[in-house]
Design an enzyme around this catalytic site. Structure first.
Site, PDB file in Angstrom:
ATOM      1  CE  LYS B  28       9.334 -10.573  -7.151  1.00  0.00           C
ATOM      2  NZ  LYS B  28       7.624 -10.281  -7.530  1.00  0.00           N
ATOM      3  NE  ARG B  98       7.010 -13.595 -10.078  1.00  0.00           N
ATOM      4  CZ  ARG B  98       6.000 -14.819  -9.798  1.00  0.00           C
ATOM      5  NH1 ARG B  98       6.501 -15.690  -9.105  1.00  0.00           N
ATOM      6  NH2 ARG B  98       4.959 -14.917 -10.458  1.00  0.00           N
ATOM      7  N   GLY B 107       7.116  -4.694 -13.168  1.00  0.00           N
ATOM      8  CA  GLY B 107       7.185  -4.976 -14.591  1.00  0.00           C
ATOM      9  C   GLY B 107       8.516  -4.499 -15.354  1.00  0.00           C
ATOM     10  CG  MET B 109      14.558  -5.432 -14.183  1.00  0.00           C
ATOM     11  SD  MET B 109      15.596  -5.727 -12.923  1.00  0.00           S
ATOM     12  CE  MET B 109      14.577  -5.802 -11.409  1.00  0.00           C
ATOM     13  NE  ARG B 354       4.207  -4.869  -4.872  1.00  0.00           N
ATOM     14  CZ  ARG B 354       4.420  -5.050  -6.328  1.00  0.00           C
ATOM     15  NH1 ARG B 354       5.717  -4.817  -6.630  1.00  0.00           N
ATOM     16  NH2 ARG B 354       3.447  -4.875  -6.854  1.00  0.00           N
ATOM     17  CG  HIS B 470       1.779  -1.220 -16.569  1.00  0.00           C
ATOM     18  ND1 HIS B 470       1.838  -0.267 -17.525  1.00  0.00           N
ATOM     19  CD2 HIS B 470       3.089  -1.337 -16.368  1.00  0.00           C
ATOM     20  CE1 HIS B 470       3.156   0.106 -17.591  1.00  0.00           C
ATOM     21  NE2 HIS B 470       3.908  -0.768 -16.844  1.00  0.00           N
ATOM     22  CB  SER B 779      17.420  35.408   0.761  1.00  0.00           C
ATOM     23  OG  SER B 779      16.576  34.358   0.223  1.00  0.00           O
ATOM     24  CB  CYS B 846      14.293  32.814  -1.950  1.00  0.00           C
ATOM     25  SG  CYS B 846      15.616  33.755  -2.680  1.00  0.00           S
ATOM     26  CE1 TYR B 866      13.301  32.915   3.654  1.00  0.00           C
ATOM     27  CE2 TYR B 866      14.370  33.595   5.693  1.00  0.00           C
ATOM     28  CZ  TYR B 866      13.888  33.880   4.307  1.00  0.00           C
ATOM     29  OH  TYR B 866      14.678  34.796   3.671  1.00  0.00           O
TER      30      TYR B 866
END
Lengths: 891, 891
Positions: B28, B98, B107, B109, B354, B470, B779, B846, B866
């Site tokens: 902010k 703020r 929301g 804090m 933002r 919200h 693997s 894997c 991979y």
């Protein structure tokens, strides 16, 4: 290009080999060469190297090209020295063909004697010996042995033919048969071989020789040999050598004899010449225990209450010659020798010498006395004793004051006391032990096939054979108590009973053996603690002077702690606090704690446990005054403390004031799929900090108390288990520190303590650098570290571990000897990383590997400060640590 | 010595901070500074840095010495710009205080508005606004907010006083209260604060300011914020900044307004200006969803079928100004912006900008379109989309042809289809999900306290609030479908039902939400597969061009294999053959195999399994034509296949021709204490080679068959599980090679194949150099490797894993994101050692980590060839691999 030398000759005061060529020539071949080199009279011969064995198995069971020519040349040299010819009808050379591995494997592989006999050469043997009966007897023995070993025609065929002949003749004993009878036997034996194999028995001595050589190589892979190697950790790839040696005969008349002797008493280690012999016999007769042998010395005759004449009486000159050879060989080899000899026509031939097997007590005494005599150094004495063998000396012996119902007495063949249930076969022994029984194996005599059953038995009792019989030699090697040749006992194998002086003992009845006196007793006789002074004390003193690692014990009960201290431990390396909760009065509080709904309930139950736990630590600190004590906070998952039976569940429910369903639910909720990897160790401390807080309080209150009482405050080392991150340790250390401050404030006292951690998870080992920022010490918990690193649950490994060893995947049981490549790399890495962060980090090991000599050598290499093991293994660890330091050159 | 700068001012077209100073100023604060810098009209203010927060917690909740002076100077600068005085009775400066962390935590804090009001300054506000009712309403709001946030006097105290007043006056709505009523309220509120706290409400604005600053810092550690950080992996040590900014009022009359807007549609990503506003309201009113907001644009009004006037109609000049700011900010930030604005007396102020949260579909469209527009590069577009968010696009949507019982329609607040049982509270949601239910959370409106329950729900339904409420914002962030503002629904929380158009839906009833249309339906509506073309196809194409690692799938059924291929997998990385044995016809043969007495019996049962297994591989090879298939031979312990119920046991006994007792005995014998570390993996192959032989035969016969049919022979990669020594692999490889030779001989065909191993035990990783001598590929089985390295059974970890995350021991669940320090070190080490032995060793992963973006980035760093993951995660892995390559600079 140089040719590989596959064959090494010896004889006539010369040899191509030497004693230090055991890897190539096997123990037997190397020592025959050495004896020949130092001028001792050995029948000439040659040794085919172990490399030929390796080549044989690597090349589809075929020989190197050059071998045939080299054997031919060596054989010619034997003929020249012995002045006779292989296959010659007038003056034939006969040979023995024997195996000989790098390490002695008594009786495990095959041997052929009297090789070279056929219908022609037997005539020459008659001529030379003047004894047709002896010659034909030798011939039929050869056929029998050769057919069994080389041609696969089993003994019973020949035994059966022999029985028929004796019945025909109306005779009972072999000795009653005449030369002609044996000649008939030879014919019938050969006919049976033709019947069984479809091929005539080989008449060509050269064919016989190659057959026997091949059989010896093949015997390296027979089941007996494989089992023996597994038990003794002998690698398959070593291979065996083959020694071919001119035959000499101890059974060619009364001026012939054969014997086995030790340069010192192999049972006690006393510096006296000790041995047994038989007149007019072959060597196998002494070892097999078929005839009861005679003592070589008068002293031995007296000591063993023998009624038969000693060699010292019968053949005094040869005896003196033998004594002189004994002195020469012991001085030359600088160790106690086990020798075989044969006297043929009044001439003494040495057939074998090797370092003699001995009991642990003997090993100790010989090492100490040889060092005191100046034969070896004290360092060598320390290295001479197998730490594992000390086990025999540390365990209780029969209480001299206890009542004994002595059934009979045999030869004290391997010392120690053993009680167990009577079994009559090796396989029964294995089965019963599998089911948790302790057994004593009772046999007329043992044979190499019995090796597995002998290994699992508490003790071995035989009714035939002497101190050098198979049973006696193997039992001493294993450290298993043995009474041999208890001739009054009659074994009725079919009925599974033995009888002695009117008493009948059934399979499953308890008996006790005293291997030091030869007594056989009914029932289980109580025991007493061993003496730890004398030679033992001397050697341990030398060991302690040489080792660089400390030895601690894993102990939590006062009994164990006292035993450990008596055995010379230098502190407690692992006190498992959970063992303190299983007492009936405590387990109830523990269960109340587990069943509590919330922290308040848990704290109330823990408050009840506190006084018990404090008392435990007071006892432990008192016993260990002046020594460090490492205390591990609660480790096992909580469900281990919950009850299983309905009665117990009901009791717990009542005491905890909840209903039975609640207890069951809680138990079900706590049950885990993989408890080894579950909610345990510091995970308990993180989720229920009040448990560790209670334990810390008990420790600090006890330490303050003992400090005040004794004026010598203990230094507790508090160990957090199962850490895998630094943060776990930080949280638990903060909790411990808080309790310490609180107790110090309450009591107005402070004392030193340290907080450290087990390293028992691979992640902890990898993160050792970070964890050492908070830990003052590491203790490697190699039991769990092995389980996680290898992914093997010790509880479940039985299903495949044996196959894994049989298939060569694990050379050693990784739970017995530390897996140096896997687990060991983590230990080394953790030690390095931990010390890089904190140079004075104290490092120890508290897994069961801490009492295993090979693992202790590993720990020396990894730079550990101490090893910790079970109380009874403390002396073993002290000696092993000294040996490790000597071998590492750090002593 | 330079002083630390703790405070950064902004306003009047200048600022001390910049957008790239988010770490120091919070999102902010940094963006307010940036907007000011680029000439956008923002109320003046200043930001106290996150370093002050860090200092605050590191120093026992105290501030740096210099802070007070720097705040004083900054405040003076705000006064100068805004031409008013903090605490001045004539022309007072009021401020908002703020929080603002580095990452947006909407929301989470606390915030205080209207700060600076007291009995004197309220007079100045009356004077300036000409509206005593507004001024006293603002004053009482301030007292209420400040008391709650700073003094800990909770809301209900004030709500209660307000209710009493309304009752006294006979009124229902707040709007009916007069200026005098609010004045009375202010007095009563202050009296209640004195009662509750024992101290008068602070009149001194400076005291008020420091109180609010402290409260914001303290709110960093409140439970909501802690939970949010945990869910979003935000480190505690970041801290929050505090922005103090001059108040502007959107509620000072009808020439005032407040709104929230997005530079593109955050739900679809469409390039249209999108937003909502309210006339005569404070910003919190829009976000809280208390009044239904109006659209800013006419297009939006049409699209949303809104009946309320758009800002474009009501305030056309200000709307144009806002559009221009939107263009400026999006071009400046090169990303979609989420902005807040307030209009006070006809003047537009920007309060925040933002980067806007967006749905996955919107993220994709915005990234692709911005790249096509030339605003960003294709590389940036690839990096812009959170791979995890793709999850929303890959799952089925409602079948358009399915019957729908539509109950009502709300706002399409977060797209996707969700079915589940209705619950009315966040805590019920959490409980039910714990018990395995799928739930839809139904609330009048959601609040930050509901965050935990929202996280576990399939979907969220609210009856109030708009697209920026919200519920809507949070649901979009989570990728959870949400229908907001479904105003026809009446929730009766006490009765646990909701009613809509005469239908009553009870807690536990099934409903379905379509977050793309806003429809709420009764029952569970069937779904269809998603489209994978369009923007999705474009972005995945860019990703594929950039990644260096291949992406394979873990699959064994034809369905899974087909899904994986559709999602762009490049082969099978893990085919778990045991999954093929659970079919009812097969399990019987499998059980017969397990119950067999000997190898012959096992081979007979395996022969019955062969055709099934061969068929499976034929299917798999056919679906995967042209791609590699890695097949893991049997892995789980045999007892997993045995029956548990009495009926099943009886059936198995009958089929296997044994009695029930035998089946039970065998099951008991096979049971293990720690099956994870038991007789499984290649340990089965070592002990029962016939099992692996059957599997190898099935593979080779299938491969030969498919090769003949298709002319494109598959290249099977046969994988041996749970190897911890080279010798295990050698034995198993020899068995596989033998079968291959046999099948090739029988069929007269040969084909290429490779044999490799899982690396899933720490020892295997350490011994990788040796194992790679025999393995063609590794693997990494990171599921098991995590279990063994950390010593944590995934099945049992629930008991402590949450505590471990709460206490900061694990920042991430190690089974979800690879533990880079522990498990990762073993992976890196194994990769290095393996490649040192065999440079062309193929390396893959894997475990489930193969589908986790952070773990994929790790794999890129470790040099893997991979990753392999579940079929639905293949696109996620493709994108994550591209991002990893871009970030590593290897793309």
């Amino acid at each position: 290009m140089t040719m590989t030398k596959w064959v090494y000759s010896f004889g006539n005061g010369r040899a191509e080999g030497r004693a230090d060529m055991k890897n190539l020539l096997g123990g037997k071949g190397a020592n025959l060469a050495e004896m020949s080199n130092i001028g001792i009279n050995v029948p000439a011969g040659f040794t085919i190297t172990t490399e030929v064995c390796t080549h044989y198995y690597a090349n589809d069971r075929s020989y190197p090209d050059e071998l045939a020519r080299q054997v031919k040349e060596a054989l010619a040299s034997v003929e020249a020295i012995m002045r006779c010819q292989f296959g010659d009808a007038e003056n034939p050379l006969l040979v023995s063909v024997r195996s000989g591995a790098r390490a002695s494997m008594p009786g495990m592989m095959d041997t052929v004697l009297n090789l070279g006999l056929n219908d022609q050469t037997v005539q020459g043997l008659i001529k030379r010996s003047g004894d047709a009966r002896f010659a034909y007897d030798s011939y039929r023995r050869f056929i029998q042995m050769y057919s069994d070993v080389v041609l696969g025609v089993e003994h019973y065929h020949f035994d059966h033919l022999l029985e028929i002949l004796k019945e025909d003749r109306g005779l009972t004993l072999d000795t009653e048969l005449s030369a002609d009878d044996w000649k008939v036997m030879v014919e019938r034996f050969k006919a049976r071989v033709l019947e069984e194999t479809g091929t005539p028995f080989p008449e060509d001595p050269e064919e016989q020789l190659w057959g026997a050589i091949g059989a010896v190589f093949r015997s390296w892979m027979n089941q007996r040999a494989i089992t023996y190697r597994k038990l003794h950790h002998i690698p398959e790839e070593w291979g065996t050598a083959v020694s071919v040696q001119a035959m000499v005969f101890g059974n060619m008349g009364d001026d012939c004899a054969t014997g086995v002797c030790f340069s010192r008493d192999p049972s006690t280690g006393e510096n006296v010449f000790y041995g047994e012999y038989l007149v007019n016999a072959q060597g196998e007769d002494v070892v097999a225990g078929i005839r009861t042998p005679q003592q070589i010395s008068l002293a031995g005759k007296t000591k063993n209450k023998s009624t038969l004449p000693a060699m010292e009486e019968v053949m005094p000159d040869l005896y003196r010659e033998l004594v002189s050879i004994r002195d020469t060989l012991e001085a030359h080899y600088r160790d106690m020798q086990d020798m075989e000899f044969t006297i043929q026509g009044g001439r003494l031939w040495m057939l074998q010498t090797r370092v003699g097997k001995r009991t642990a007590a003997a090993a100790l005494r010989i090492a100490v006395e040889m060092a005191q005599e100046g034969v070896i150094t004290a360092n060598e004495a320390v290295l001479r004793v197998d730490p594992e063998a000390l086990n025999q000396l540390l365990h209780p012996t029969l209480d001299p004051k206890a009542e004994r119902i002595v059934l009979t007495r045999g030869l004290p063949a391997s010392p120690g006391a053993a009680s167990g249930r009577v079994v009559f076969s090796a396989s029964t022994a294995e089965d019963w032990v599998q089911n948790g029984e302790k057994v004593v194996l009772v046999r007329t005599e043992t044979s190499p096939e019995d090796i597995g059953g002998m290994h699992v038995s508490q003790g071995i009792l035989t009714t035939r054979g002497g101190m050098t019989s198979h049973a006696a030699v193997v039992a001493r090697g294993m450290g298993t108590p043995c009474v041999a040749g208890a001739g009054e006992i009659r074994v009725h194998e079919a009925d599974r009973v033995f009888t002695v002086r009117g008493t009948t003992v059934r399979e499953g009845d308890l008996i006790t053996l005293d291997g030091a006196t030869g007594e056989v007793m009914l029932g289980a006789v109580p025991t007493v603690q061993p003496e730890l002074t004398g030679d033992f004390g001397t050697l341990m003193g030398w060991a302690d002077d040489r080792r660089t690692m400390k030895v601690r014990a894993n102990a939590e009960t006062p009994e164990d702690a006292e035993t450990a201290r008596r055995f010379g431990c230098e502190g407690i390396g692992l006190c498992r606090t959970e063992h303190m909760f299983f007492d009936p009065r405590r387990i109830i509080a523990m269960r109340r704690m587990i069943l509590a709904e919330d922290e308040t309930g848990r704290r109330a139950a823990l408050a009840d446990l506190l006084p018990y736990q404090r008392k435990d630590f007071i006892d432990l600190f008192t016993i260990m005054t002046g020594l460090p004590v490492t205390i591990r906070l609660l480790d096992p998952p909580l469900h281990e403390f919950l009850p299983h039976t309905d009665n117990e569940i009901a009791e717990v429910a009542q005491v905890a004031g909840v209903d039975v369903g609640t207890v069951r639910d809680r138990a079900a909720k706590l049950a885990e799929n993989n408890p080894m990897l579950g909610h345990r160790g510091c995970r308990l401390g993180v989720t229920y900090p009040e448990i560790y807080e209670m334990q810390a309080r008990a420790i600090f209150e006890a330490a303050v108390h003992v400090g005040r009482e004794s004026g010598n405050a203990p230094v507790p080392e508090i160990m957090i288990p199962l850490v895998c991150t630094k943060r776990e340790l930080d949280l638990m250390k903060a909790a411990v520190d808080n309790v310490a401050q609180a107790v110090f404030a309450e009591t107005g006292t402070t004392l030193d303590y340290t907080v450290g951690t087990m390293i028992e998870l691979p992640r902890a080992a990898l993160q050792a650098g970070s964890i050492a920022e908070s830990a003052r010490f590491f203790s490697f918990g190699t039991n769990d570290l092995t389980q996680t690193t290898l992914g093997i649950s010790r509880d479940d490994a039985a299903a495949f571990l044996e196959t894994y060893q049989a298939k060569g995947i694990f050379k050693r049981d990784p739970f017995a000897t530390l897996d140096a490549d896997g687990v060991g790399e983590l230990v080394r890495l953790a030690a390095e990383r931990g010390r890089a962060t904190r140079p004075d980090l104290k490092l120890g090991i508290c897994g069961e590997h801490g009492g295993d000599p090979d693992s202790i050598a590993f720990c020396q290499g990894a730079g550990l400060d101490y090893v910790s093991c079970s109380p009874y293994r403390v002396p073993i660890a002290r000696l092993a640590a000294a040996q490790a330091a000597l071998r590492a050159g750090t002593a």
